[in-house]
Enzyme design. Sequence first.
Site, PDB file in Angstrom:
ATOM      1  N   ASP A  75       0.818  -1.213   0.000  1.00 41.84           N
ATOM      2  CA  ASP A  75       0.000   0.000   0.000  1.00 41.84           C
ATOM      3  C   ASP A  75       0.853   1.265   0.000  1.00 41.84           C
ATOM      4  O   ASP A  75       1.527   1.563   0.978  1.00 41.84           O
ATOM      5  CB  ASP A  75      -0.894  -0.034   1.251  1.00 41.84           C
ATOM      6  CG  ASP A  75      -1.888   1.112   1.296  1.00 41.84           C
ATOM      7  OD1 ASP A  75      -2.115   1.757   0.264  1.00 41.84           O
ATOM      8  OD2 ASP A  75      -2.434   1.358   2.381  1.00 41.84           O
ATOM      9  N   ASP A 111      -2.435   6.076  -5.494  1.00 42.15           N
ATOM     10  CA  ASP A 111      -2.707   5.195  -4.361  1.00 42.15           C
ATOM     11  C   ASP A 111      -2.924   3.756  -4.817  1.00 42.15           C
ATOM     12  O   ASP A 111      -3.994   3.400  -5.305  1.00 42.15           O
ATOM     13  CB  ASP A 111      -3.951   5.715  -3.629  1.00 42.15           C
ATOM     14  CG  ASP A 111      -4.277   4.909  -2.385  1.00 42.15           C
ATOM     15  OD1 ASP A 111      -3.550   3.945  -2.060  1.00 42.15           O
ATOM     16  OD2 ASP A 111      -5.277   5.241  -1.728  1.00 42.15           O
TER      17      ASP A 111
END
Length: 480
Positions: free
Chosen positions: A90, A283
């Site tokens: 992430d 992201d």
Amino acid sequence: MRTRELCAMVAGLAYFPVAHARNLPSNVGQVQRKVVNLSTQRKTVLNPIQRDRLRRRSGSIEAALDNEETLYFVNATVGTPSQSLRLHLDTGSSDLWVNTAGSNLCTQRSDPCAFAGSYVANDSSTYEFVGDWFNISYVDGSGASGDYVSDTITIGGSTLDRLQFGIGYTSSSSQGILGIGYPSNEVQVGRAGKDAYDNLPAALVTAGQTTRNAYSLWLNDLDASRGSILFGGVDAGQYSGSLYTLPIQANRGVYSEFLITMTALTLAGETIADNQALAVLLDSGSSLSYLPDDMVQDIYDRVNAQYDSSAGAAYVPCSLESNSSTLDFTFTSPKISVQMKELVLDLVTSSGRRPTFSNGVEACLFGIAPAGSGTNVLGDTFLRSAYVVYDIDNNQISLAQTKFNATQSDVSEIPTGTTIPGATVVSNSVEATSGVVRTDGNGNAGLGDTDSGATLIAASASTYILALLCAGVTTYITLY
Ligand SMILES: *[C@@H]1O[C@H](CO)[C@@H](O)[C@H](O)[C@H]1NC(C)=O
Ligand SMILES: *[C@@H]1O[C@H](CO)[C@@H](O)[C@H](O)[C@H]1NC(C)=O
Ligand SMILES: *[C@@H]1O[C@H](CO)[C@@H](O)[C@H](O)[C@H]1NC(C)=O
Ligand SMILES: *[C@@H]1O[C@H](CO)[C@@H](O)[C@H](O)[C@H]1NC(C)=O
Ligand SMILES: *[C@@H]1O[C@H](CO)[C@@H](O)[C@H](O)[C@H]1NC(C)=O
Ligand SMILES: *[C@@H]1O[C@H](CO)[C@@H](O)[C@H](O)[C@H]1NC(C)=O
């Protein structure tokens, strides 16, 4: 179409962590390059809208949790003797954390932690307690909390001693997360008011395994399951055209997220927006991409998408997949073209068939959704088409068009200084004027602080229940 392959991936998740410091061509001699290469693997997102919603509702610091439906995994081992874990990679968060085997979640009868693994601190001779302030959570109250500890961790053939990470005694996410963002975005900083610690990318530098806190992420296309992350290096074999370097945009004067400025958007060569100075967040933890509502409406009109306000996303005829047009994103100079095929996500109903529109045409999920007044996010539907170098040390991002299924590798170490090997610095790059708060202080809520995305995507009654059915795992999303 992709469903069977995706299901096969879920069922047979096998990981290929590996390689690191490889040798340069013989004419340069046996010089070891300081890079760490780690293979990533995509797992089907069973409920992308739902998990994005959870993610988007939370503040940036709290964005590390999700449900079962995660995306790109890497293998890691922790402790002595080693315990194997699958971690969700992430870029939108900064802490590594794992579930403890004895947590309230992992001890449930359904054994939800079996897939990703869990950690038993007391089984590791190299475990050390750091503090009890690990707590990462969503605004809705779900989260993980427990201790910060340190232990030995191995990824991609590289071992780090005493890496700090969180362990969840209480948790609502069945797999651990490897957050690789800015150390200043760690929950220990944002929540406990403590100094930042070296998270994994920073610790690789401290340990001398990489030279700069910078890494390249290549996700590969929707039909492929493998990508890679290269810490401390750039692989020119994995992109085409030029690699361009752009500044990261500060928010309230702080660099803590991968925000860059998008200046134009075209679809099939026609302008959707130009002369923009819009901050967008890169992201990898977001399945879909979220853009301003007016741009999204324009795109929906052109591709015949039907927006479902209860889901906060739109459905398109699956045949759009074979349309050869591209959606092109411009960032001052670099332009990333995203093929329609990468934006059309397959859905299967609980009966095992694709959902259909009322006219019988098969419906697929479209990869772009409205941001409302929330953050503009370029998630995986965009990132799969881009080769991205995240240079945390210098607050810059390098972007190029990715080469899908690249087989040639041409790795350069990212050296000290500011230069990204092979990259051209964009001159006169546009500074973001919207989507970002340019001053610090406690003014009005800015990007990432509003919760209105949640209103747009709020759950409501359904007339259809759709499921993505893979390997016996069924998750429902609701649709009108
Ligand atoms: C990576 O994960 C897979 C699936 O759990 C496992 O089979 C493999 O042994 C792991 N490799 C390492 C090096 O941990
Ligand atoms: C990284 O690892 C993957 C998986 O083993 C491999 O296919 C790829 O060639 C490696 N890349 C580099 C630059 O070593
Ligand atoms: C390790 O074991 C001790 C003694 O049983 C216990 O008090 C402690 O909580 C355990 N630590 C962890 C991290 O589970
Ligand atoms: C973690 O933080 C949340 C939100 O601030 C709080 O409600 C919760 O009690 C905290 N958990 C622990 C174990 O401290
Ligand atoms: C990449 O490989 C996958 C799996 O083999 C294949 O389905 C896909 O079409 C390939 N993509 C491109 C752009 O060649
Ligand atoms: C592909 O989609 C674009 C944008 O919606 C549209 O203008 C074009 O006509 C489509 N092409 C085909 C062959 O359907």
